[in-house]
Each structure stands twice: as structure tokens, then as C-alpha cells.
Motif scaffolding. Structure first.
Motif, PDB file in Angstrom:
ATOM      1  N   THR A  73       0.831  -1.210   0.000  1.00  0.00           N
ATOM      2  CA  THR A  73       0.000   0.000   0.000  1.00  0.00           C
ATOM      3  C   THR A  73       0.861   1.254   0.000  1.00  0.00           C
ATOM      4  OG1 THR A  73      -0.086  -0.027   2.400  1.00  0.00           O
ATOM      5  CG2 THR A  73      -1.868  -1.159   1.237  1.00  0.00           C
ATOM      6  N   HIS A  74       2.168   1.058   0.195  1.00  0.00           N
ATOM      7  CA  HIS A  74       3.118   2.176   0.141  1.00  0.00           C
ATOM      8  C   HIS A  74       4.512   1.604  -0.105  1.00  0.00           C
ATOM      9  CE1 HIS A  74       3.413   1.966   4.891  1.00  0.00           C
ATOM     10  NE2 HIS A  74       3.360   0.788   4.337  1.00  0.00           N
ATOM     11  N   THR A  75       5.486   2.470  -0.373  1.00  0.00           N
ATOM     12  CA  THR A  75       6.845   1.969  -0.624  1.00  0.00           C
ATOM     13  C   THR A  75       7.645   1.835   0.674  1.00  0.00           C
ATOM     14  OG1 THR A  75       7.293   4.257  -1.285  1.00  0.00           O
ATOM     15  CG2 THR A  75       7.159   2.622  -3.052  1.00  0.00           C
ATOM     16  N   SER A  76       7.047   2.224   1.801  1.00  0.00           N
ATOM     17  CA  SER A  76       7.769   2.172   3.075  1.00  0.00           C
ATOM     18  C   SER A  76       8.305   0.783   3.465  1.00  0.00           C
ATOM     19  CB  SER A  76       6.897   2.738   4.200  1.00  0.00           C
ATOM     20  OG  SER A  76       6.530   4.061   3.910  1.00  0.00           O
ATOM     21  N   PRO A  77       7.636  -0.339   3.081  1.00  0.00           N
ATOM     22  CA  PRO A  77       8.225  -1.630   3.447  1.00  0.00           C
ATOM     23  C   PRO A  77       9.676  -1.790   2.980  1.00  0.00           C
ATOM     24  CG  PRO A  77       6.276  -1.926   2.003  1.00  0.00           C
ATOM     25  CD  PRO A  77       6.306  -0.522   2.469  1.00  0.00           C
ATOM     26  N   TYR A 114      -0.566   0.186  -4.271  1.00  0.00           N
ATOM     27  CA  TYR A 114      -1.964  -0.160  -4.573  1.00  0.00           C
ATOM     28  C   TYR A 114      -2.873   0.101  -3.378  1.00  0.00           C
ATOM     29  CZ  TYR A 114       0.417  -2.636  -8.317  1.00  0.00           C
ATOM     30  OH  TYR A 114       1.208  -2.940  -9.381  1.00  0.00           O
ATOM     31  N   ARG A 115      -4.017   0.666  -3.646  1.00  0.00           N
ATOM     32  CA  ARG A 115      -5.009   0.821  -2.557  1.00  0.00           C
ATOM     33  C   ARG A 115      -6.393   0.503  -3.086  1.00  0.00           C
ATOM     34  NH1 ARG A 115      -2.559   5.798   0.948  1.00  0.00           N
ATOM     35  NH2 ARG A 115      -0.440   4.992   0.886  1.00  0.00           N
ATOM     36  N   TYR A 116      -7.117  -0.203  -2.234  1.00  0.00           N
ATOM     37  CA  TYR A 116      -8.455  -0.651  -2.605  1.00  0.00           C
ATOM     38  C   TYR A 116      -9.431   0.493  -2.396  1.00  0.00           C
ATOM     39  CZ  TYR A 116     -12.444  -3.840  -2.697  1.00  0.00           C
ATOM     40  OH  TYR A 116     -13.611  -4.476  -3.003  1.00  0.00           O
ATOM     41  N   HIS A 128       1.945   5.829  -7.912  1.00  0.00           N
ATOM     42  CA  HIS A 128       3.380   5.679  -7.649  1.00  0.00           C
ATOM     43  C   HIS A 128       3.818   6.501  -6.440  1.00  0.00           C
ATOM     44  CE1 HIS A 128       3.100   4.372 -11.805  1.00  0.00           C
ATOM     45  NE2 HIS A 128       4.261   3.775 -11.663  1.00  0.00           N
ATOM     46  N   GLN A 129       4.824   5.971  -5.756  1.00  0.00           N
ATOM     47  CA  GLN A 129       5.461   6.741  -4.694  1.00  0.00           C
ATOM     48  C   GLN A 129       6.969   6.683  -4.891  1.00  0.00           C
ATOM     49  OE1 GLN A 129       4.249   5.067  -0.893  1.00  0.00           O
ATOM     50  NE2 GLN A 129       2.480   6.451  -0.789  1.00  0.00           N
ATOM     51  N   VAL A 130       7.655   7.659  -4.322  1.00  0.00           N
ATOM     52  CA  VAL A 130       9.102   7.531  -4.193  1.00  0.00           C
ATOM     53  C   VAL A 130       9.393   7.651  -2.701  1.00  0.00           C
ATOM     54  CG1 VAL A 130      11.366   8.509  -4.685  1.00  0.00           C
ATOM     55  CG2 VAL A 130       9.631   8.463  -6.477  1.00  0.00           C
ATOM     56  N   GLU A 131       9.896   6.569  -2.144  1.00  0.00           N
ATOM     57  CA  GLU A 131      10.242   6.531  -0.730  1.00  0.00           C
ATOM     58  C   GLU A 131      11.664   7.052  -0.577  1.00  0.00           C
ATOM     59  OE1 GLU A 131       7.933   5.275   1.158  1.00  0.00           O
ATOM     60  OE2 GLU A 131       8.895   5.203   3.133  1.00  0.00           O
ATOM     61  N   GLY A 132      11.943   7.706   0.531  1.00  0.00           N
ATOM     62  CA  GLY A 132      13.321   8.109   0.820  1.00  0.00           C
ATOM     63  C   GLY A 132      13.682   7.648   2.217  1.00  0.00           C
ATOM     64  N   PRO A 172       2.654   5.867  11.846  1.00  0.00           N
ATOM     65  CA  PRO A 172       3.162   5.069  12.966  1.00  0.00           C
ATOM     66  C   PRO A 172       4.665   4.802  12.916  1.00  0.00           C
ATOM     67  CG  PRO A 172       1.183   4.068  12.017  1.00  0.00           C
ATOM     68  CD  PRO A 172       1.584   5.175  11.108  1.00  0.00           C
ATOM     69  N   PHE A 173       5.246   4.848  11.696  1.00  0.00           N
ATOM     70  CA  PHE A 173       6.668   4.476  11.564  1.00  0.00           C
ATOM     71  C   PHE A 173       7.617   5.664  11.621  1.00  0.00           C
ATOM     72  CE2 PHE A 173       5.791   5.572   7.163  1.00  0.00           C
ATOM     73  CZ  PHE A 173       4.474   5.121   7.006  1.00  0.00           C
ATOM     74  N   VAL A 174       7.092   6.860  11.949  1.00  0.00           N
ATOM     75  CA  VAL A 174       7.968   8.015  12.168  1.00  0.00           C
ATOM     76  C   VAL A 174       7.529   8.760  13.424  1.00  0.00           C
ATOM     77  CG1 VAL A 174       8.660   8.390   9.754  1.00  0.00           C
ATOM     78  CG2 VAL A 174       6.548   9.445  10.616  1.00  0.00           C
ATOM     79  N   LEU A 195       3.916  15.132   0.056  1.00  0.00           N
ATOM     80  CA  LEU A 195       4.603  14.001   0.683  1.00  0.00           C
ATOM     81  C   LEU A 195       4.366  13.936   2.179  1.00  0.00           C
ATOM     82  CD1 LEU A 195       7.425  15.081   2.297  1.00  0.00           C
ATOM     83  CD2 LEU A 195       8.165  15.395  -0.053  1.00  0.00           C
ATOM     84  N   GLY A 196       4.576  12.714   2.714  1.00  0.00           N
ATOM     85  CA  GLY A 196       4.596  12.504   4.155  1.00  0.00           C
ATOM     86  C   GLY A 196       6.032  12.215   4.536  1.00  0.00           C
ATOM     87  N   ALA A 197       6.415  12.594   5.765  1.00  0.00           N
ATOM     88  CA  ALA A 197       7.813  12.394   6.165  1.00  0.00           C
ATOM     89  C   ALA A 197       7.920  12.380   7.684  1.00  0.00           C
ATOM     90  CB  ALA A 197       8.690  13.508   5.589  1.00  0.00           C
ATOM     91  N   ALA A 256      12.707   9.624   7.008  1.00  0.00           N
ATOM     92  CA  ALA A 256      12.116   8.950   5.857  1.00  0.00           C
ATOM     93  C   ALA A 256      11.048   9.860   5.285  1.00  0.00           C
ATOM     94  CB  ALA A 256      11.499   7.618   6.275  1.00  0.00           C
ATOM     95  N   PHE A 257      10.774   9.652   3.995  1.00  0.00           N
ATOM     96  CA  PHE A 257       9.689  10.407   3.373  1.00  0.00           C
ATOM     97  C   PHE A 257       9.078   9.576   2.256  1.00  0.00           C
ATOM     98  CE2 PHE A 257      13.723  11.621   1.431  1.00  0.00           C
ATOM     99  CZ  PHE A 257      13.481  11.443   0.072  1.00  0.00           C
ATOM    100  N   GLY A 258       7.848   9.893   1.923  1.00  0.00           N
ATOM    101  CA  GLY A 258       7.172   9.190   0.828  1.00  0.00           C
ATOM    102  C   GLY A 258       6.456  10.210  -0.043  1.00  0.00           C
ATOM    103  N   ILE A 259       6.941  10.325  -1.291  1.00  0.00           N
ATOM    104  CA  ILE A 259       6.384  11.333  -2.207  1.00  0.00           C
ATOM    105  C   ILE A 259       5.272  10.695  -3.033  1.00  0.00           C
ATOM    106  CG2 ILE A 259       6.908  12.910  -4.122  1.00  0.00           C
ATOM    107  CD1 ILE A 259       9.862  12.748  -3.272  1.00  0.00           C
TER     108      ILE A 259
HETATM  109  N1  PHE Z   1       4.149   5.661   3.581  1.00  0.00           N
HETATM  110  C1  PHE Z   1       3.403   6.856   3.854  1.00  0.00           C
HETATM  111  C2  PHE Z   1       2.128   6.857   3.015  1.00  0.00           C
HETATM  112  O1  PHE Z   1       2.054   6.144   2.062  1.00  0.00           O
HETATM  113  C3  PHE Z   1       4.216   8.088   3.544  1.00  0.00           C
HETATM  114  C4  PHE Z   1       5.397   8.236   4.418  1.00  0.00           C
HETATM  115  C5  PHE Z   1       6.620   7.683   4.083  1.00  0.00           C
HETATM  116  C6  PHE Z   1       5.307   8.950   5.600  1.00  0.00           C
HETATM  117  C7  PHE Z   1       7.724   7.826   4.889  1.00  0.00           C
HETATM  118  C8  PHE Z   1       6.396   9.096   6.420  1.00  0.00           C
HETATM  119  C9  PHE Z   1       7.581   8.540   6.072  1.00  0.00           C
HETATM  120  O2  PHE Z   1       1.213   7.571   3.282  1.00  0.00           O
END
Ligand code: PHE
Length: 346
Positions: free
Chosen positions: A175-179, A202-204, A216-220, A258-260, A290-292, A314-317
Motif C-alpha cells: 500500500t506504500h513503498t515504506s516496506p 496499490y489501494r483498494y 506511484h510513490q518515491v520513498e526516501g 506510525p513508523f515516524v 509528501l509525508g515524512a 524517511a519520506f514518501g512522495i
Molecule cells: N508511507 C506513507 C504513506 O504512504 C508516507 C510516508 C513515508 C510517511 C515515509 C512518512 C515517512 O502515506
């Protein structure tokens, strides 16, 4: 006049006329006149029955010979006309203008991803990719989202049918690139880490102008000693400055993932109204891209990294947002409708 000389005259006349023919219509008229059902030649062939036997054979033979000769002459004329008209015996008209070659190009989303990875690679980040079919362990648990955690509900999940011995499902479409934060740290163990991870997620969810079940996302991820929130802000400011230009305003606000900890969302000033408020930005003047946040100690501990020694951000664009903002595209579905009239503009 004997039948034989009738045939001979007919042949001479037909061949003489054929020489002068220049158009396809005239050629067809000629064929009807000399070889058609109502032609003299066919009349002769039909009348054979009424001739005396000895004559029948000669006249019949002669008539068929004339027919073959005229057919061959017609064909030859057709060919020579085609050749004369086009200069090519196959009848290809070389005087027509050529068809232009259509140059292929990258999909706008691919181009944006390339631009993002270029910016971050110049800041020292490597690009890695991860699986789209994930385990719930990476997509949720290792990211500090245990079962029954309400954050799971915010990410409507496509689950795969496979079940374990207990009948539970573990495979899903990420559901995100964070994994990949977890997969990467688990594998390489020793910081410093500096990666970005572009990819599909992917999200339902119901589809509308700003939502698709696939995007698409770009995770950092950056982990090292003495990394602070100022590093996070500095890096993302720099990204926004390079991507949107030096004058666009950038805003950080608190958010929860939850992961930041702490978590933020970054928004940029709306390009359509320059912050005044409009339809594109829902009258807020800002667009979230983005979230970060600072990597949660639980995430680091989970992969055997001591959060007392190392910290990171970390961030997710959200990728599709960026070309929508830059090019003023107001419906995300356009990117995936395969309409070349749309795609060729980029
Ligand atoms: N994974 C989060 C999302 O999809 C975005 C995110 C990534 C937030 C990394 C914080 C850090 O919404």
C-alpha cells in the motif's frame, strides 16, 4: 467474310485501341467491349455449335487463341500503366508525401520519477526497488503498525488469496513503498543508508479525479549518526527548490504515521492561484505532496539498529501529484487511460 477474318480483324482493332488507352476507366471499357459477355468474340464462341464440324474446330481454336492474346495484352497494359504512373511495377505511388515517423517517448510519470531520482542521486541517495507483492510483516508490522492498529484501515488493502496453516492471509499488494525501508535495513544492517525507492503502490479505493487503485510513490530513507529533523527539512526543501523552482513556498505541518516520530506532511504553494485559494487546491492555497518524519525507534530496533546510536528520516512522495501540479492536469485518470493525444503532449 469468313469467321477467321472476322476474328483477325477484331484482334487487330482491339490491340490497336489498347495502345492508346491511358486511364483505368478506359481500360475497363475496353475489357467489356472485347472480352465481356456481350463482346463479338464471345458471340463467335457461342455460334460455334451452328458451324459445320470441320470449321468448328479451326474457328474455335482461333477464337480461343485471340481471347488469350487479348487477355495477355490487357494485363501487360495494366502493368505498364501502373509503372508509368508511379515509376514502380508494384503500383506504389512514390509521389505521395511520406508518413512521418512518430518518435516514442517516456510516459510522463516515468519522466517525473527519473527527475526525482536524478535530484536525490545528486544529493547522494542510491535508487533501489522492491517487490509489489509484499508480506504484511513488511507492509505493516515492521513499520510499527501491529494488527488491529487503526492505521491499517487508512490503507485499504488488496490481499492475495494465499493463506497460511491458520487460514490467515499475509500476502498483499503493497500500500506504500515504506516496506522497503525495512527490507533494505534488514539486508544491509550497518548504517549509513541513503536510498530512494520509486515504485507502484496499490489501494483498494474508489476511482475519481484524484484517486486510483494504483499509483506511484518515491520513498526516501536516510539513517546515520546525528541525523536531525533539520536534515530532513533541508533535504526536502532542496528537493522542492530544484523540482518546483526557487520561488515556490514550502510548508511543513504535523502529521501522524506510525513508523515516524515526529511525523509531518509537506505541502507546496498552489501553482494555480499562488496561494490565494482555488479549485485545484480546495481553496487552501497549498498542495500536499509528501509525508515524512524521523524514523521511529521501534522500526530501527526491529531491524537490529540501535536508536541510541543512529537516527534517520524517511519520506514518501506521491508521484502523480507532481506532474498534475506542474502541467495543470486536473484528473489523475488521464495518465492511465492510454490516450496518445494526452500522452504525446509531454
Ligand atoms: N508511507 C506513507 C504513506 O504512504 C508516507 C510516508 C513515508 C510517511 C515515509 C512518512 C515517512 O502515506
Amino acid at each position: 467474310m469468313t469467321e477467321m477474318s472476322v476474328l483477325e480483324n477484331l484482334k487487330q482493332k482491339a490491340l490497336g485501341e489498347l495502345e492508346t488507352i491511358e486511364s483505368a476507366e478506359a481500360l475497363e471499357a475496353w475489357r467489356v467491349t472485347y472480352l465481356g459477355k456481350k463482346s463479338e468474340l464471345v458471340a463467335v464462341l457461342r455460334s460455334l455449335g451452328s458451324l459445320p464440324v470441320e470449321e468448328r474446330k479451326d474457328v474455335g481454336g482461333q477464337a480461343n487463341a485471340v481471347r488469350e492474346e487479348l487477355e495477355a495484352a490487357l494485363e501487360a497494359r495494366e502493368e505498364s500503366m501502373a509503372e508509368k504512373f508511379t515509376g514502380d511495377p508494384l503500383g506504389i505511388d512514390i509521389t505521395l508525401p511520406g508518413r512521418p515517423w512518430l518518435a516514442g517517448r517516456l510516459h510522463p510519470v516515468t519522466r517525473i520519477i527519473n527527475e526525482i531520482t536524478d535530484i536525490f542521486s545528486s544529493l547522494g541517495f542510491s535508487t533501489v526497488e522492491g517487490p509489489e507483492i509484499e508480506l504484511d510483516r513488511y507492509n505493516f508490522d515492521a513499520l510499527n503498525i501491529p494488527k488491529e492498529h487503526p492505521a491499517r484501515d487508512t490503507m485499504q488493502t488488496f490481499w492475495m488469496d494465499d493463506v497460511d496453516e491458520k487460514g490467515e492471509r499475509h500476502k498483499l499488494l503493497r500500500t506504500h513503498t515504506s516496506p522497503m525501508q525495512v527490507r533494505f535495513m534488514e539486508k544491509y544492517k550497518e548504517p549509513p543508508f541513503r536510498i530512494i525507492v520509486p515504485g507502484r503502490v496499490y489501494r483498494y479505493e474508489a476511482t475519481d479525479a484524484s484517486h486510483l487503485p494504483m499509483f506511484h510513490q518515491v520513498e526516501g530513507l536516510l539513517v546515520d549518526k546525528d541525523v536531525t529533523f533539520a536534515d530532513l527539512k533541508g533535504t526536502l526543501y532542496e528537493f522542492a527548490r530544484r523540482f518546483f523552482g526557487p520561488t515556490r513556498k514550502v510548508r511543513f505541518r504535523c502529521d501522524f504515521f506510525p513508523f515516524v516520530e515526529p511525523g509531518v506532511e509537506m505541502a507546496i504553494e498552489c501553482g494555480s492561484c499562488s496561494g490565494a485559494g482555488c479549485r485545484v487546491c480546495g481553496d487552501t492555497g497549498w498542495l500536499e505532496i509528501l509525508g515524512a518524519g524521523m524514523v521511529h525507534p521501534n522500526v530501527l530496533k526491529g531491524v537490529g539498529i540501535d536508536p541510541e546510536i543512529y537516527t534517520g528520516f524517511a519520506f514518501g512522495i506521491g508521484v502523480e501529484r507532481l506532474p498534475m501540479l506542474r502541467y495543470g492536469v486536473d484528473d489523475i485518470r488521464l495518465f492511465y487511460s492510454n490516450d496518445l493525444r494526452f500522452l504525446r503532449q509531454f
